[in-house]
Design an enzyme around this catalytic site. Structure first.
Site, PDB file in Angstrom:
ATOM      1  N   ASP A 309     -16.751 -13.239   6.034  1.00  0.00           N
ATOM      2  CA  ASP A 309     -17.255 -14.860   6.116  1.00  0.00           C
ATOM      3  C   ASP A 309     -16.019 -15.854   6.069  1.00  0.00           C
ATOM      4  OD1 ASP A 309     -19.654 -16.499   5.566  1.00  0.00           O
ATOM      5  OD2 ASP A 309     -18.782 -16.478   3.063  1.00  0.00           O
ATOM      6  N   GLU A 352     -16.194 -14.858  10.751  1.00  0.00           N
ATOM      7  CA  GLU A 352     -17.483 -16.706  11.250  1.00  0.00           C
ATOM      8  C   GLU A 352     -15.637 -17.900  11.474  1.00  0.00           C
ATOM      9  OE1 GLU A 352     -19.432 -19.395   8.989  1.00  0.00           O
ATOM     10  OE2 GLU A 352     -17.955 -18.069   8.179  1.00  0.00           O
TER      11      GLU A 352
END
Length: 620
Positions: A309, A352
């Site tokens: 993330d 990401e």
């Protein structure tokens, strides 16, 4: 094997190269034939003293004090009894004399929120049954040449019981696994399962990185769930947050009264947007902590991949104006990916990253970050902003649908339609679509069809597969009652058929990362908002021709340049009546004509449905 901290392991930990730090730190049961003792080890570099406290000593910090074994602040103690199942915390006396009660950074299990103590837990003892799956994975072709379709979900809110309580890891075996298998997804991706105090953070603000959240059961229960996913040939991916962490008092923040896991400098440390603290990636101890954590999930829970993330938040110094690159983060990510792929070359490491940082998926030895996939955030943003426009206005934004092909082969991309796009007032995918009720469903079918036809692997967030109308409500389950309504039931059938179609056609995945796998037929028809292109597999007979119409105008004899001469069969049409469209379920075969079109010698005159996608394949 669990042993006392050796001088060499201690050295590696401080250097940032101890990749199984969880075997040294935390609470471990030391077993012999006749006796069990419990060892506690923690890193608290600024502490005056450290004690372990719990019900077993009436939370008295004078009972069990840890010994400091080096100047860098590693503390350890072995208690001559089994404390399995006991709750505990570390009582830390800071340099200023303040008393802190902290959960164990390396705890394998934690109390159910709102309680925050760690629990002594033995990870051993679960008997896995996924050996056949693991052997199949090793024998398969590289993932780059195979279909990859990911179902992203949040366990709290995928489905809830009638009393709004959660299904346990074990109960989800019967609830979730058959559903995912029937729908045709190859993998599930779970929003973070690391222990976290606030449900509304969705797991992205963690306190227990080695502790699977107790909301759904024990670590062995999670092993049981993953094991049964594997037995049904479903891979399991975890969302993981190595950039920043929660600032709750019992967690990592100011662990011993001063910055330990976080940066010393306020501007580097504070993540003002999320109210969190950034990990100090300059420290070897933090590198060992995070790399060990990734390998821990691989080793003990047999996960198949990690979605990292907020990579952009790591690559650039927080609060820097203008944005300034963080070289320590670059080196950490390279070190992380090298360690992971040394353990398992088939593992998926997905970034990401919302920036244009180059070579995210290039190997480390070539100067890349070393991931093997990157989320295509640009594709997602462009496509969704295009789809939200009324059809008559799309002609002026035609480039949004073609621009992704300019950079499609610069990285190995996953095309995500993720949770971030259907929350906080952004509306669900279905509700984003303009127009009347039938047009919304037609455009959602078209959007998903376009995603399947576009180069890159696929990810879809839960609920979109049946046309969830409200945006994601993370405090309650999906609106499963919608399946009682025909339009949503037909949408459900459509996504199942679409995924089956994707798996059956090698041209849609075999050359995903090779420019030879894609060619435009007509990328310039902005006036009619029609796109036509070719997808190729390794064999000519697998070639597909795709035509997408992003307006509600129907065409009966639309001329499109054929990839080659012969008979072509329509093998997929999003406008079929059984999917909720206005057409029939009868797919047609057409011979090419010797009539030039789109710089090709032969063409086909085909029917193009409104707001629809059709796919054609050569046939004898």
């Amino acid at each position: 094997m669990i042993t006392a901290p050796s001088d060499y392991d201690v050295h590696l930990f401080h250097e940032g190269s101890l990749h199984r730090a969880h075997k040294m730190f935390g609470a471990h049961l030391l077993k012999t034939r006749k006796h069990i003792s419990t060892r506690f080890t923690v890193w608290a570099p600024h502490a005056q003293s450290v004690s372990v406290v719990g019900n077993f000593n009436q939370w008295n910090g004078n009972e069990h004090r840890l010994e400091k074994i080096n100047e860098e602040g590693i503390w350890t103690l072995t208690i001559d009894q089994s404390l399995e199942g006991e709750i505990y915390k570390y009582e830390i006396i800071t340099r200023s004399g303040t008393k802190l009660l902290k959960a164990d950074p390396f705890a394998f299990f934690s109390e159910l929120r709102p309680n925050t103590a760690s629990i002594v837990y033995d990870l051993k003892g679960y008997k896995w049954g996924d050996q056949r799956y693991r052997q199949r994975v090793k024998r398969r072709k590289p993932i780059y040449e195979r279909p990859l379709s990911i179902y992203e979900l949040h366990l709290n809110s995928w489905k809830q019981k009638e009393d709004s309580s959660y299904f346990t890891y074990r109960e989800l075996v019967d609830e979730l696994i058959p559903y995912v298998k029937e729908r045709g997804f190859t993998h599930i991706e779970l929003l973070p399962l690391t222990e976290h105090p606030l449900d509304a953070s969705w797991g992205y603000q963690g306190t227990g990185y080695f502790s699977p959240t107790s909301r759904f059961g024990t670590p062995h229960d999670l092993m049981y769930f993953i094991d049964h996913c594997h037995q049904e040939d479903i891979g399991v991916l975890l969302d993981w947050v190595p950039g920043h962490f929660c600032k709750d008092a019992h967690g990592l923040y100011m662990f011993d009264g001063e910055p330990a896991f976080e940066y010393d400098k306020t501007s580097d440390r504070e993540n003002w947007e999320w109210g969190t603290a950034n990990f100090n990636l300059t420290k070897g101890e933090v590198q060992s902590f995070l790399i060990s954590n990734a390998i821990y999930w691989m080793e003990h829970f047999r996960i198949d991949g990690i979605r990292v993330d907020a990579v952009a938040n790591m690559l650039y110094w927080a609060n820097s104006e203008p944005l300034t690159e963080n070289p320590y983060a670059v080196k950490f990510l390279q070190k992380l990916n090298t360690a992971v792929f040394d353990e398992n070359p088939q593992f998926l490491m997905m970034a990401e990253d919302s920036t244009d940082w180059p070579n995210v998926t290039a190997p480390v030895h070539e100067g890349g970050l070393g991931f093997n996939y990157k989320w295509s955030m640009g594709w997602m943003n462009d496509v969704l902003s295009y789809m939200e426009l009324p059809p008559f206005a799309r002609r002026d934004h035609h480039h949004k649908m073609t621009f992704s092909l300019v950079y499609a082969y610069s990285e190995n991309f996953i095309l995500p339609l993720s949770h971030d796009e259907v929350v906080h007032g952004k509306r669900s995918l279905l509700h984003k679509m303009p127009g009347e009720y039938w047009e919304k469903f037609a455009q959602l079918r078209l959007l998903l069809g376009f995603m399947m036809a576009h180069p890159g692997k696929k990810l879809l967030f839960m609920g979109a597969e049946f046309g969830q109308f409200d945006e994601w409500k993370f405090v309650q389950g999906l609106d499963w009652f919608l399946l009682d309504y025909e339009s949503h039931s037909q949408m459900h059938k459509y996504t199942q058929n679409l995924l089956e179609f994707y798996h059956q056609n090698k041209a849609l995945y075999e050359l995903d990362h090779d420019p030879q796998g894609f060619e435009w037929i007509d990328a310039d028809n902005a006036e009619q908002s029609i796109f036509s292109f070719i997808r190729r597999g390794k064999r000519k007979k697998d070639t597909l021709m795709i035509v997408c119409n992003f307006t509600n105008i129907e065409y009966n004899d639309y001329k499109v340049g054929a990839p080659f001469e012969g008979r072509w069969e329509e093998i997929f049409n999003s406008n079929e009546g059984s999917f909720g469209g206005t057409g029939t379920d009868h797919l047609v075969k057409i011979d090419t004509q010797a009539a030039p079109a789109h710089r090709r010698d032969h063409s086909l005159s085909i029917h193009i449905p409104p707001l629809g996608i059709t796919v054609w394949k050569p046939t004898k």
